[in-house]
Design a protein around this motif. Structure first.
Motif, PDB file in Angstrom:
ATOM      1  N   GLY A 101     -27.537  30.012  36.585  1.00  0.00           N
ATOM      2  CA  GLY A 101     -28.631  30.039  37.550  1.00  0.00           C
ATOM      3  C   GLY A 101     -28.933  28.659  38.091  1.00  0.00           C
ATOM      4  O   GLY A 101     -28.475  27.640  37.550  1.00  0.00           O
ATOM      5  N   ARG A 102     -29.699  28.615  39.150  1.00  0.00           N
ATOM      6  CA  ARG A 102     -30.087  27.336  39.742  1.00  0.00           C
ATOM      7  C   ARG A 102     -30.932  26.525  38.771  1.00  0.00           C
ATOM      8  O   ARG A 102     -31.794  27.054  38.083  1.00  0.00           O
ATOM      9  N   GLY A 103     -30.655  25.228  38.703  1.00  0.00           N
ATOM     10  CA  GLY A 103     -31.417  24.339  37.824  1.00  0.00           C
ATOM     11  C   GLY A 103     -30.577  23.820  36.694  1.00  0.00           C
ATOM     12  O   GLY A 103     -29.524  23.217  36.907  1.00  0.00           O
ATOM     13  N   LEU A 161     -26.637  26.642  23.297  1.00  0.00           N
ATOM     14  CA  LEU A 161     -26.802  26.081  21.951  1.00  0.00           C
ATOM     15  C   LEU A 161     -25.673  26.598  21.065  1.00  0.00           C
ATOM     16  O   LEU A 161     -25.408  27.798  21.017  1.00  0.00           O
ATOM     17  N   VAL A 162     -25.006  25.664  20.369  1.00  0.00           N
ATOM     18  CA  VAL A 162     -23.855  26.006  19.542  1.00  0.00           C
ATOM     19  C   VAL A 162     -24.034  25.408  18.151  1.00  0.00           C
ATOM     20  O   VAL A 162     -24.433  24.245  18.011  1.00  0.00           O
ATOM     21  N   ASN A 163     -23.744  26.187  17.127  1.00  0.00           N
ATOM     22  CA  ASN A 163     -23.809  25.693  15.758  1.00  0.00           C
ATOM     23  C   ASN A 163     -22.789  24.573  15.574  1.00  0.00           C
ATOM     24  O   ASN A 163     -21.594  24.755  15.807  1.00  0.00           O
ATOM     25  N   GLY A 164     -23.247  23.401  15.158  1.00  0.00           N
ATOM     26  CA  GLY A 164     -22.389  22.234  15.054  1.00  0.00           C
ATOM     27  C   GLY A 164     -21.407  22.268  13.906  1.00  0.00           C
ATOM     28  O   GLY A 164     -20.514  21.426  13.837  1.00  0.00           O
ATOM     29  N   SER A 165     -21.542  23.231  12.997  1.00  0.00           N
ATOM     30  CA  SER A 165     -20.617  23.341  11.865  1.00  0.00           C
ATOM     31  C   SER A 165     -19.609  24.464  12.046  1.00  0.00           C
ATOM     32  O   SER A 165     -18.429  24.315  11.718  1.00  0.00           O
ATOM     33  N   THR A 166     -20.074  25.592  12.571  1.00  0.00           N
ATOM     34  CA  THR A 166     -19.203  26.759  12.713  1.00  0.00           C
ATOM     35  C   THR A 166     -18.672  26.956  14.123  1.00  0.00           C
ATOM     36  O   THR A 166     -17.684  27.657  14.325  1.00  0.00           O
ATOM     37  N   GLY A 167     -19.343  26.379  15.129  1.00  0.00           N
ATOM     38  CA  GLY A 167     -18.936  26.575  16.511  1.00  0.00           C
ATOM     39  C   GLY A 167     -19.439  27.866  17.119  1.00  0.00           C
ATOM     40  O   GLY A 167     -19.065  28.231  18.244  1.00  0.00           O
ATOM     41  N   THR A 168     -20.307  28.562  16.408  1.00  0.00           N
ATOM     42  CA  THR A 168     -20.852  29.830  16.895  1.00  0.00           C
ATOM     43  C   THR A 168     -21.902  29.584  17.979  1.00  0.00           C
ATOM     44  O   THR A 168     -22.802  28.760  17.796  1.00  0.00           O
ATOM     45  N   VAL A 169     -21.793  30.306  19.077  1.00  0.00           N
ATOM     46  CA  VAL A 169     -22.781  30.196  20.146  1.00  0.00           C
ATOM     47  C   VAL A 169     -24.041  30.937  19.720  1.00  0.00           C
ATOM     48  O   VAL A 169     -24.006  32.118  19.386  1.00  0.00           O
ATOM     49  N   GLN A 170     -25.163  30.234  19.724  1.00  0.00           N
ATOM     50  CA  GLN A 170     -26.417  30.824  19.278  1.00  0.00           C
ATOM     51  C   GLN A 170     -27.254  31.376  20.429  1.00  0.00           C
ATOM     52  O   GLN A 170     -27.910  32.402  20.291  1.00  0.00           O
ATOM     53  N   ARG A 171     -27.206  30.678  21.546  1.00  0.00           N
ATOM     54  CA  ARG A 171     -28.071  31.094  22.653  1.00  0.00           C
ATOM     55  C   ARG A 171     -27.650  30.384  23.924  1.00  0.00           C
ATOM     56  O   ARG A 171     -27.147  29.268  23.889  1.00  0.00           O
ATOM     57  N   GLU A 172     -27.834  31.049  25.071  1.00  0.00           N
ATOM     58  CA  GLU A 172     -27.613  30.391  26.352  1.00  0.00           C
ATOM     59  C   GLU A 172     -28.655  30.891  27.343  1.00  0.00           C
ATOM     60  O   GLU A 172     -29.112  32.035  27.264  1.00  0.00           O
ATOM     61  N   SER A 173     -29.055  30.008  28.248  1.00  0.00           N
ATOM     62  CA  SER A 173     -30.078  30.371  29.224  1.00  0.00           C
ATOM     63  C   SER A 173     -30.044  29.383  30.390  1.00  0.00           C
ATOM     64  O   SER A 173     -29.476  28.294  30.282  1.00  0.00           O
ATOM     65  N   SER A 174     -30.628  29.794  31.519  1.00  0.00           N
ATOM     66  CA  SER A 174     -30.752  28.907  32.674  1.00  0.00           C
ATOM     67  C   SER A 174     -32.225  28.770  33.033  1.00  0.00           C
ATOM     68  O   SER A 174     -33.021  29.695  32.836  1.00  0.00           O
ATOM     69  N   PHE A 175     -32.573  27.602  33.575  1.00  0.00           N
ATOM     70  CA  PHE A 175     -33.963  27.304  33.892  1.00  0.00           C
ATOM     71  C   PHE A 175     -34.065  26.790  35.327  1.00  0.00           C
ATOM     72  O   PHE A 175     -33.453  25.768  35.668  1.00  0.00           O
ATOM     73  N   ASP A 176     -34.788  27.493  36.140  1.00  0.00           N
ATOM     74  CA  ASP A 176     -34.968  27.129  37.544  1.00  0.00           C
ATOM     75  C   ASP A 176     -35.855  25.894  37.619  1.00  0.00           C
ATOM     76  O   ASP A 176     -37.046  25.948  37.308  1.00  0.00           O
TER      77      ASP A 176
END
Length: 223
Positions: free
Chosen positions: A97-99, A104-119
């Protein structure tokens, strides 16, 4: 007739002697000496190109994560984020999205925890403040700008990004281009960041600077 016959005989003998001398001079010549040029006689070897995660220019060492971030191109082509060959956010996935686009990714396992966009042009900055404050230790923060990342940027948000290791959050403004990878409470500034100021004299896309690409290898334990 006798004279002409004699001339013919002499010519024949001369031809035979010349042929014999030629053959003797090249008695080493035979079919085995014929060699095709290398480019004709050899079969080209198959060239194997080593594939790297996220299409990096070179593979990462063992116990390192691979990543590549791309900012948006003007307000037309959205940003993308790849981590360990996993495409987290991109226009193809229709989750940008625009903005500011953040994963967010776990720095030990590489698992993606969350993603989002902020206008950051007409959105509410309190949502981004809340998001950044909830980031835990040991979490990698991937950021890519699109269109306008700076209109709603305030001092609190700039400080939060600075605490994640950003060197350019304090000057991020209207339609600037920015890609960044950081983590909470770094002892030093992150080495993974690129920033390009919106400047009418140098912009590639009229009112926007060109897109940025950032790739690298991150150790499994955060920095």
């Amino acid at each position: 007739m006798r004279v002409s016959g004699l001339f013919r005989l002499v010519a024949l003998i001369f031809a035979l002697v010349t042929t014999w001398v030629f053959i003797r001079s090249y008695n080493g010549f035979n079919m085995k000496t014929i060699r095709l040029p290398r480019w004709m006689g050899s079969v080209p070897r198959e060239t194997r190109v080593e594939k790297t995660k996220c299409g990096l220019s070179k593979p990462c060492p063992e116990n390192f994560f691979s990543f590549k971030l791309s900012s948006g191109a003007a307000n037309v082509v959205g940003p993308s984020m790849c981590f360990e060959n996993h495409l987290i956010m991109s226009p193809v996935k229709n989750n940008v999205g625009r903005g500011l686009n953040i994963a967010l990714v776990n720095g030990s396992t590489g698992t993606v925890q969350r993603e989002s966009s902020f206008d950051m042009y007409s959105g509410e900055p309190t949502a981004l403040v809340k998001f950044l404050k909830e980031i835990q230790e040991g979490v990698l923060v991937l950021v890519a700008s699109y269109d306008d990342p700076g209109t709603k940027m305030n001092d609190e948000i700039r400080k939060l990004f600075s605490n994640l290791g950003s060197s350019y959050a304090k000057q991020l403004g209207f339609r600037d281009s920015w890609v960044f990878l950081g983590a909470k409470d770094l002892k030093s500034k992150s080495p993974f960041e690129q920033f390009l100021k919106n400047d009418p004299n140098t912009n590639k896309y009229e009112g926007w600077p060109e897109l940025l690409e950032l790739e690298g290898c991150v150790p499994r334990k955060v920095f």
